[in-house]
Design an enzyme around this catalytic site. Structure first.
Site, mmCIF file in Angstrom:
data_model
loop_
_atom_site.group_PDB
_atom_site.id
_atom_site.type_symbol
_atom_site.label_atom_id
_atom_site.label_comp_id
_atom_site.label_asym_id
_atom_site.label_seq_id
_atom_site.Cartn_x
_atom_site.Cartn_y
_atom_site.Cartn_z
ATOM 1 N N LYS A 180 0.880 -1.181 0.000
ATOM 2 C CA LYS A 180 0.000 0.000 0.000
ATOM 3 C C LYS A 180 0.912 1.223 0.000
ATOM 4 C CE LYS A 180 -1.868 3.010 1.957
ATOM 5 N NZ LYS A 180 -1.709 4.431 1.554
ATOM 6 N N GLY A 233 6.643 5.355 8.561
ATOM 7 C CA GLY A 233 5.832 6.572 8.553
ATOM 8 C C GLY A 233 5.858 7.237 9.912
ATOM 9 N N SER A 234 4.745 7.866 10.279
ATOM 10 C CA SER A 234 4.707 8.665 11.507
ATOM 11 C C SER A 234 4.499 7.787 12.742
ATOM 12 C CB SER A 234 3.573 9.690 11.408
ATOM 13 O OG SER A 234 2.340 9.020 11.294
ATOM 14 N N THR A 237 0.668 6.979 13.344
ATOM 15 C CA THR A 237 0.107 5.934 12.483
ATOM 16 C C THR A 237 0.756 4.587 12.801
ATOM 17 O OG1 THR A 237 -0.231 7.603 10.784
ATOM 18 C CG2 THR A 237 -0.434 5.324 10.094
ATOM 19 N N GLY A 238 2.056 4.604 13.106
ATOM 20 C CA GLY A 238 2.741 3.359 13.471
ATOM 21 C C GLY A 238 2.074 2.691 14.668
ATOM 22 N N GLU A 255 9.223 1.610 11.384
ATOM 23 C CA GLU A 255 10.313 2.574 11.182
ATOM 24 C C GLU A 255 9.682 3.941 11.163
ATOM 25 O OE1 GLU A 255 12.344 5.069 10.202
ATOM 26 O OE2 GLU A 255 12.571 4.342 8.149
ATOM 27 N N CYS A 289 13.552 10.111 7.240
ATOM 28 C CA CYS A 289 13.423 9.616 8.622
ATOM 29 C C CYS A 289 14.757 9.700 9.341
ATOM 30 C CB CYS A 289 12.887 8.194 8.623
ATOM 31 S SG CYS A 289 13.675 7.146 7.414
HETATM 32 P P1 NAD Z 1 1.603 8.553 7.825
HETATM 33 O O1 NAD Z 1 2.359 7.794 8.843
HETATM 34 O O2 NAD Z 1 0.205 8.893 8.153
HETATM 35 O O3 NAD Z 1 1.590 7.750 6.422
HETATM 36 C C1 NAD Z 1 2.512 6.752 6.071
HETATM 37 C C2 NAD Z 1 1.775 5.612 5.377
HETATM 38 O O4 NAD Z 1 0.813 5.061 6.265
HETATM 39 C C3 NAD Z 1 1.009 6.035 4.125
HETATM 40 O O5 NAD Z 1 1.043 5.006 3.160
HETATM 41 C C4 NAD Z 1 -0.418 6.180 4.646
HETATM 42 O O6 NAD Z 1 -1.403 6.030 3.658
HETATM 43 C C5 NAD Z 1 -0.479 5.039 5.636
HETATM 44 N N1 NAD Z 1 -1.498 5.198 6.676
HETATM 45 C C6 NAD Z 1 -2.027 6.350 7.163
HETATM 46 N N2 NAD Z 1 -2.969 6.070 8.093
HETATM 47 C C7 NAD Z 1 -3.022 4.730 8.215
HETATM 48 C C8 NAD Z 1 -3.784 3.839 9.028
HETATM 49 N N3 NAD Z 1 -4.694 4.287 9.895
HETATM 50 N N4 NAD Z 1 -3.573 2.512 8.904
HETATM 51 C C9 NAD Z 1 -2.652 2.038 8.037
HETATM 52 N N5 NAD Z 1 -1.917 2.835 7.230
HETATM 53 C C10 NAD Z 1 -2.088 4.165 7.321
HETATM 54 O O7 NAD Z 1 2.437 9.850 7.507
HETATM 55 P P2 NAD Z 1 1.943 11.184 6.777
HETATM 56 O O8 NAD Z 1 0.584 11.621 7.215
HETATM 57 O O9 NAD Z 1 2.132 10.958 5.342
HETATM 58 O O10 NAD Z 1 3.027 12.208 7.335
HETATM 59 C C11 NAD Z 1 2.847 12.782 8.626
HETATM 60 C C12 NAD Z 1 4.164 12.866 9.358
HETATM 61 O O11 NAD Z 1 4.741 11.559 9.460
HETATM 62 C C13 NAD Z 1 5.248 13.669 8.672
HETATM 63 O O12 NAD Z 1 5.140 15.018 8.932
HETATM 64 C C14 NAD Z 1 6.495 13.069 9.255
HETATM 65 O O13 NAD Z 1 6.806 13.634 10.495
HETATM 66 C C15 NAD Z 1 6.143 11.626 9.465
HETATM 67 N N6 NAD Z 1 6.665 10.736 8.394
HETATM 68 C C16 NAD Z 1 7.721 9.975 8.680
HETATM 69 C C17 NAD Z 1 8.243 9.160 7.699
HETATM 70 C C18 NAD Z 1 9.434 8.303 7.952
HETATM 71 O O14 NAD Z 1 10.099 7.879 7.015
HETATM 72 N N7 NAD Z 1 9.735 8.012 9.193
HETATM 73 C C19 NAD Z 1 7.666 9.121 6.436
HETATM 74 C C20 NAD Z 1 6.545 9.894 6.173
HETATM 75 C C21 NAD Z 1 6.047 10.692 7.179
#
Ligand code: NAD
Length: 484
Positions: A180, A233-234, A237-238, A255, A289
């Site tokens: 995804k 990701g964030s 959400t993690g 991560e 990250c």
């Molecule tokens: P996010 O964590 O929301 O999104 C990352 C992924 O998770 C995307 O594919 C998204 O569609 C998916 N996702 C979102 N909600 C989900 C859920 N409830 N269940 C399963 N999957 C879900 O990140 P974002 O909103 O794109 O960015 C927000 C903040 O996150 C940024 O400002 C940054 O601080 C951080 N971020 C960190 C990384 C990293 O590499 N560590 C990458 C992107 C964003």
């Protein structure tokens, strides 16, 4: 500027080796962050699409993909790597337009994707179990087996690199994958899937369902037939993904980013350090990250380091990804709002230097000039929180003890680096720093296909990259045979 011709429909999902519209036909606009225009429409996959993708992955495991030997899997991955190299120009352009990443950086990511496929292609048949001495009359051995269907939830900042490290390792171990990608940037994920099919990856071994996190992402992480989830990701959400996986008692690799420090001691070789100090903070406009967003400098060299970094900052230019300047735009207008919000919050901090936004950069682009900020309070919110933009904070320290306390004084622990010629100090800090990786007299923001990578604390858990990832993407079975 229109997109290059693509060998697939970007509004489709790849399920069971076929491009198909999402079942309810909905799409989302994909925005070019360099000028705010619509690049194309992508699929808005929903739980029904995720269900079909998971079923296809399970069928692949029960059939052609599951029957492949490790050598055969490795050959397919290696072929994918070769085809990625043949498509580097297209992949780089797609990543640059979609993520807003300067073209040279996007190209490096495409080459890294190929390298992941080569690495995991050649590692696939080199992982094995062990024999264990046990009681008299027994032979005991272990088998490394795939988990089964693995879910891969990927963010927008490094789609190619993150797909390479997680999908590459999962397929090498014989898992099937449902990917995804992020709703903000998914074109290279789709192109990668097309390349994988062309390279001979059996139908269903890799399925891609773009869509919103709360819809397709949540459906994938909570599905009872997924046996492992890899999420980048964030933190917020993690935590949701871990909770969803926990309901099904499924392992997760998380991560989640960081606030990674570089520690510059008074005996550091500044000529060596300088390019790493700045580049590790502004690469991909700080949306990394493992970005080094904190520079800790021993007091006796503080003014010198600030002056040298400032000189570099004032020469930095921000503009459209395809102009290939030092920095591109941020991923979206929303991310620009988040980063400028942080800068407003840090108004009490002294601005040592900023870069500039190119005069002809489109007004609708998500541009933020890089900022170098000075901060004597290591607990200031801007010295603690992940900003995910081109902002670095320089913090002074008195001695080694204080340097370690500041470095370890955030919720995160992803990457750290130490700049000193003192070998004993290097060894002490390598142990003392709470971090998944420690670099000595260098810094690897996101680099190093071979190097195990992952965090401690709120940076997450589990390791990807290198050989270590193969352990994470497999499970160990112990066989104890009594034969007398
Ligand atoms: P996010 O964590 O929301 O999104 C990352 C992924 O998770 C995307 O594919 C998204 O569609 C998916 N996702 C979102 N909600 C989900 C859920 N409830 N269940 C399963 N999957 C879900 O990140 P974002 O909103 O794109 O960015 C927000 C903040 O996150 C940024 O400002 C940054 O601080 C951080 N971020 C960190 C990384 C990293 O590499 N560590 C990458 C992107 C964003």
């Amino acid at each position: 500027m229109s997109l290059p011709d693509l060998p697939f429909n970007p509004a489709h999902c790849l399920i069971n080796g076929k491009w198909q519209a999402p079942l309810d036909g909905q799409t989302l606009a994909l925005i070019d962050p360099s000028d705010g225009s619509e690049l194309t429409q992508i699929a808005r996959g929903q739980s029904r699409d995720i269900n079909t993708a998971i079923e296809a992955a399970q069928n692949a495991l029960n059939g052609e993909w599951g029957n492949k030997t490790a050598l055969e899997r490795g050959r397919i991955l290696t072929r994918i790597g070769q085809l990625v190299l043949e498509h580097v120009d297209l992949l780089a352009e797609l990543e640059a337009r979609d993520v807003g990443k300067p073209l040279t950086q996007a190209r490096a990511d495409a080459i890294a994707l190929a390298r992941y496929m080569e690495f995991y292609g050649s590692a696939a048949d080199k992982i094995h179990g062990e024999t264990i001495p046990y009681l008299d009359g027994y032979t005991v051995y272990t088998l490394r087996e795939p988990h089964g269907v693995t879910g891969h939830i990927v963010p927008w900042n490094y789609p190619m690199q993150i797909i390479g490290r997680s999908v590459g390792a999962a397929l090498a171990m014989g898992n099937a994958a449902v990917l995804k990608p992020a709703e903000e940037a998914c074109l290279t994920a789709l192109m990668f899937a097309e390349i994988a099919c062309t390279a001979g990856l059996p139908d269903g071994a890799l399925n891609v369902v773009p869509g919103l996190g709360a819809e397709a992402g949540a459906a994938l992480s909570s599905h009872k037939d997924v046996q492992h989830i890899s999420f980048t990701g964030s933190v917020a959400t993690g935590a949701l993904v871990q909770q969803a996986a926990g309901t099904n008692v499924v392992p997760v690799t998380l991560e989640l980013g960081g606030k990674s420090p570089q520690l510059v001691f008074e005996d550091a070789n500044l000529d060596d350090a300088l390019p790493f100090l700045v580049n590790a903070g502004i690469q991909n406009a700080g949306q990394t990250c493992s970005a080094s967003s904190r520079i800790l400098v021993q007091e006796s060299r503080y003014a010198e380091v600030v002056a040298a970094m400032s000189e570099r900052y004032t020469a930095l230019t921000v503009g459209p990804a395809m102009d290939d300047l030092n920095l591109g735009p941020l991923i979206s207008a929303r991310q620009k709002e988040i980063v400028t919000g942080f800068l407003a919050w840090g108004q009490d901090l002294q601005i040592a230097a900023t870069g500039q936004i190119a005069e002809d950069a489109p007004k609708q682009g998500a541009y933020v000039a890089p900022h170098l900020l000075l901060c004597s309070d290591a607990n200031h919110p801007l010295a603690q929180k992940e900003i995910f933009g081109p902002v670095q904070i320089v913090i002074p320290f008195k001695d080694e003890e204080e340097a370690v306390a500041i470095a370890n004084g955030t919720d995160f622990g992803l990457v750290a680096s130490v700049w000193t010629e003192n070998g004993a100090c290097q060894m002490r800090l390598a142990k003392a720093l709470k971090s998944g990786q420690v670099f000595i007299n260098n810094y690897g923001a996101g680099g190093g296909v071979e190097l195990p990578f992952g965090g401690v604390g709120k940076s997450g858990h589990g390791r990807e990259k290198g050989f270590e990832a193969l352990y994470g993407f497999s499970t160990l079975k112990t066989v104890a045979a009594k034969h007398g």
